[in-house]
Design a protein around this motif. Structure first.
Motif, PDB file in Angstrom:
ATOM      1  N   GLY A 287       6.919   2.330  -9.708  1.00 42.06           N
ATOM      2  CA  GLY A 287       8.198   1.616  -9.752  1.00 42.06           C
ATOM      3  C   GLY A 287       8.877   1.604  -8.386  1.00 42.06           C
ATOM      4  O   GLY A 287       9.408   0.577  -7.948  1.00 42.06           O
ATOM      5  N   PHE A 288       8.863   2.774  -7.697  1.00 46.21           N
ATOM      6  CA  PHE A 288       9.432   2.841  -6.342  1.00 46.21           C
ATOM      7  C   PHE A 288       8.682   1.891  -5.410  1.00 46.21           C
ATOM      8  O   PHE A 288       9.300   1.186  -4.598  1.00 46.21           O
ATOM      9  N   SER A 374       1.821  -7.574  -3.670  1.00 44.76           N
ATOM     10  CA  SER A 374       1.631  -6.130  -3.824  1.00 44.76           C
ATOM     11  C   SER A 374       2.608  -5.546  -4.842  1.00 44.76           C
ATOM     12  O   SER A 374       2.242  -4.699  -5.661  1.00 44.76           O
ATOM     13  N   GLY A 375       3.863  -6.017  -4.800  1.00 49.81           N
ATOM     14  CA  GLY A 375       4.855  -5.535  -5.767  1.00 49.81           C
ATOM     15  C   GLY A 375       4.484  -5.887  -7.192  1.00 49.81           C
ATOM     16  O   GLY A 375       4.598  -5.055  -8.103  1.00 49.81           O
ATOM     17  N   LEU A 376       4.005  -7.109  -7.400  1.00 47.20           N
ATOM     18  CA  LEU A 376       3.601  -7.538  -8.740  1.00 47.20           C
ATOM     19  C   LEU A 376       2.363  -6.780  -9.214  1.00 47.20           C
ATOM     20  O   LEU A 376       2.230  -6.467 -10.404  1.00 47.20           O
ATOM     21  N   ALA A 377       1.441  -6.473  -8.282  1.00 43.14           N
ATOM     22  CA  ALA A 377       0.250  -5.697  -8.640  1.00 43.14           C
ATOM     23  C   ALA A 377       0.640  -4.313  -9.147  1.00 43.14           C
ATOM     24  O   ALA A 377       0.066  -3.806 -10.119  1.00 43.14           O
ATOM     25  N   LEU A 379       3.439  -3.511 -10.646  1.00 44.54           N
ATOM     26  CA  LEU A 379       4.000  -3.695 -11.993  1.00 44.54           C
ATOM     27  C   LEU A 379       2.893  -3.901 -13.013  1.00 44.54           C
ATOM     28  O   LEU A 379       2.962  -3.391 -14.148  1.00 44.54           O
ATOM     29  N   PHE A 380       1.838  -4.635 -12.644  1.00 42.83           N
ATOM     30  CA  PHE A 380       0.709  -4.854 -13.544  1.00 42.83           C
ATOM     31  C   PHE A 380       0.016  -3.535 -13.882  1.00 42.83           C
ATOM     32  O   PHE A 380      -0.346  -3.280 -15.034  1.00 42.83           O
ATOM     33  N   VAL A 381      -0.175  -2.670 -12.865  1.00 43.42           N
ATOM     34  CA  VAL A 381      -0.826  -1.382 -13.100  1.00 43.42           C
ATOM     35  C   VAL A 381       0.038  -0.501 -13.997  1.00 43.42           C
ATOM     36  O   VAL A 381      -0.476   0.262 -14.821  1.00 43.42           O
ATOM     37  N   MET A 382       1.357  -0.608 -13.872  1.00 41.27           N
ATOM     38  CA  MET A 382       2.247   0.135 -14.773  1.00 41.27           C
ATOM     39  C   MET A 382       2.001  -0.271 -16.220  1.00 41.27           C
ATOM     40  O   MET A 382       1.930   0.581 -17.116  1.00 41.27           O
ATOM     41  N   VAL A 383       1.839  -1.562 -16.456  1.00 40.19           N
ATOM     42  CA  VAL A 383       1.550  -2.047 -17.811  1.00 40.19           C
ATOM     43  C   VAL A 383       0.194  -1.530 -18.279  1.00 40.19           C
ATOM     44  O   VAL A 383       0.038  -1.069 -19.412  1.00 40.19           O
ATOM     45  N   TYR A 384      -0.800  -1.573 -17.383  1.00 33.59           N
ATOM     46  CA  TYR A 384      -2.150  -1.099 -17.727  1.00 33.59           C
ATOM     47  C   TYR A 384      -2.128   0.382 -18.108  1.00 33.59           C
ATOM     48  O   TYR A 384      -2.711   0.792 -19.119  1.00 33.59           O
ATOM     49  N   LEU A 385      -1.456   1.201 -17.291  1.00 35.99           N
ATOM     50  CA  LEU A 385      -1.433   2.638 -17.539  1.00 35.99           C
ATOM     51  C   LEU A 385      -0.557   3.021 -18.729  1.00 35.99           C
ATOM     52  O   LEU A 385      -0.636   4.141 -19.227  1.00 35.99           O
ATOM     53  N   ALA A 386       0.271   2.090 -19.191  1.00 41.25           N
ATOM     54  CA  ALA A 386       1.105   2.371 -20.365  1.00 41.25           C
ATOM     55  C   ALA A 386       0.253   2.693 -21.584  1.00 41.25           C
ATOM     56  O   ALA A 386       0.686   3.408 -22.499  1.00 41.25           O
ATOM     57  N   PHE A 387      -0.983   2.198 -21.588  1.00 36.88           N
ATOM     58  CA  PHE A 387      -1.881   2.421 -22.721  1.00 36.88           C
ATOM     59  C   PHE A 387      -2.802   3.612 -22.505  1.00 36.88           C
ATOM     60  O   PHE A 387      -3.688   3.877 -23.310  1.00 36.88           O
ATOM     61  N   PHE A 388      -2.596   4.351 -21.390  1.00 36.25           N
ATOM     62  CA  PHE A 388      -3.419   5.515 -21.096  1.00 36.25           C
ATOM     63  C   PHE A 388      -2.737   6.758 -21.649  1.00 36.25           C
ATOM     64  O   PHE A 388      -1.539   6.962 -21.457  1.00 36.25           O
TER      65      PHE A 388
END
Length: 397
Positions: A287-288, A374-377, A379-388
């Motif tokens: 997020g930072f 890069s900022g959007l990438a 945010l995408f990884v945050m969504v991906y890791l939400a399911f980890f």
């Protein structure tokens, strides 16, 4: 209780990293100036760094796997830091391109030699409940060296303008002190793996671990590596701020300030990660990062860059050590050096891709698009890791 959380080995390895980073970072602001002074073009400097980083990345996987197979840690760590220390004066002994390439590659191979084995030693000195603070403390001491080193170099160059070569010999002193400190540690004897002598071992053997590793390791690594492919060199941040009108002194001051924020927040971030979970802290770090890069896409005033640099230091503290701690919790203890070495090898390649991609986007569409991507990438990884699963810890099958 605190002595148990931070053992003697953790303290020694952390102080070793402090000295080694003072040596390396002392030369960081000087290296491109020195290379240009001996006739290297910008293109040649880029090729040199690309080859050196590739050597470091691939050797991390190789030596990490070899450390696990042999059951040895300390020899890899000692030789790794020794090669890095010796490479410093070697760089200044001759200006022939092949010699400089060789010396720089020795330095990076030294990093590859020590990384997996050292991180495995840190992991062995902690439990799943204390991994965050152990790795966080180590990163804190390591990054403190990144504050002291450039500060010393700037002070030296203030009194000795353009006298670069003596710095390479001065940098040998903290580098060799780091090596000497390692001799107060003793190897914890571990049996070599049963398959160590039965099968041949080649440079890319560590790639097999991807198939052998737990599914959770692969899922986590995919997310972290995707993020790495958009996490380009900090050079682009400095270039963006330079284009915004910040002078060189202000930029160097911001770089040192970033390392101070990183250094003093890494250990607290590790403590928080142990209490709240690796996933939550890594999430905060992403997020930072997103805020910094999306902020860089906009036109800002000088004081606003200070805020972004604070956030960027917090991002680094919440991700770099935490990622290794998270990985070491997921993999089998006997595979720690391989798991971290394999990840960091792929990460090095991903970082090279990230910088090339950032340069291409900058050239074709301008800096704003580069930073937005890069900022959007992130945010995408945050969504991906939400399911980890945040509670995922290695379970023996």
């Amino acid at each position: 209780m605190e002595q148990k959380l931070l053992s003697r080995t953790v303290w020694v390895l952390s102080i070793v990293s402090l000295f080694a980073d003072i040596a390396s970072e002392m030369l960081y602001p000087v290296m491109p100036l020195y290379l240009k002074s001996i006739g290297f073009s910008v293109l040649f400097i880029g090729i040199l760094e690309g080859v050196a980083q590739a050597a470091a990345g691939l050797s991390k996987g190789y030596f990490g796997r070899l450390s696990d197979r042999t059951g040895k840690r300390l020899p890899f760590v000692r030789w790794g830091y020794l090669l890095a220390a010796v490479s410093k004066p070697l760089l200044a002994l001759a200006s022939l391109p092949l010699w400089v390439f060789g010396a720089r590659t020795i330095d990076r191979i030294g990093k590859g030699l020590r990384t997996g084995a050292r991180d495995a030693m840190l992991s062995d000195e902690s439990t799943p409940q204390t991994k965050g603070r152990v790795f966080g403390f180590h990163r804190s001491m390591d990054t403190l060296g990144a504050c002291i080193g450039p500060g010393f170099a700037l002070a030296y160059l203030y009194f000795n303008p353009a006298q670069y070569k003596p710095l390479f010999f001065i940098a040998f002193i903290p580098g060799i002190l780091a090596v000497m400190l390692l001799f107060i540690l003793k190897e914890r004897s571990k049996p070599a793996r049963a398959d160590a002598a039965k099968s041949k071992y080649n440079f890319f053997d560590f790639l097999r671990y991807w198939k052998e590793s737990p599914a959770a390791y692969r899922r986590l690594a995919v997310g972290l590596l995707f993020f790495a492919m958009f996490n380009s060199s900090d050079f682009f941040l400095l270039l963006r701020m330079k284009e915004a009108g910040l002078d060189d002194t202000y930029l160097i001051g911001l770089y040192i300030f970033y390392n101070l924020v990183y250094a003093f927040s890494s250990y607290p971030m590790g403590i928080v990660a142990d209490r709240w979970g690796m996933k939550r802290v890594y999430f905060a770090g992403l997020g930072f990062f997103a805020m910094v890069y999306l902020g860089m896409a906009a036109g800002l005033q000088s004081w606003q860059y200070i805020v972004l640099i604070v956030l960027y230091g917090l991002y680094a503290a919440a991700t770099e050590g935490i990622a290794k701690a998270w990985i070491s919790n997921i993999c089998a203890p006997q595979d720690t050096a391989t798991a971290i070495g394999t990840f960091t090898a792929f990460e090095s390649i991903a970082t090279l891709i990230a910088s090339a991609l950032a340069g291409l986007l900058w050239q074709l569409y301008g800096p704003a698009v580069t930073f937005i991507a890069s900022g959007l990438a992130a945010l995408f990884v945050m969504v991906y890791l939400a399911f980890f699963s945040s509670s995922q810890v290695y379970q023996k099958e």
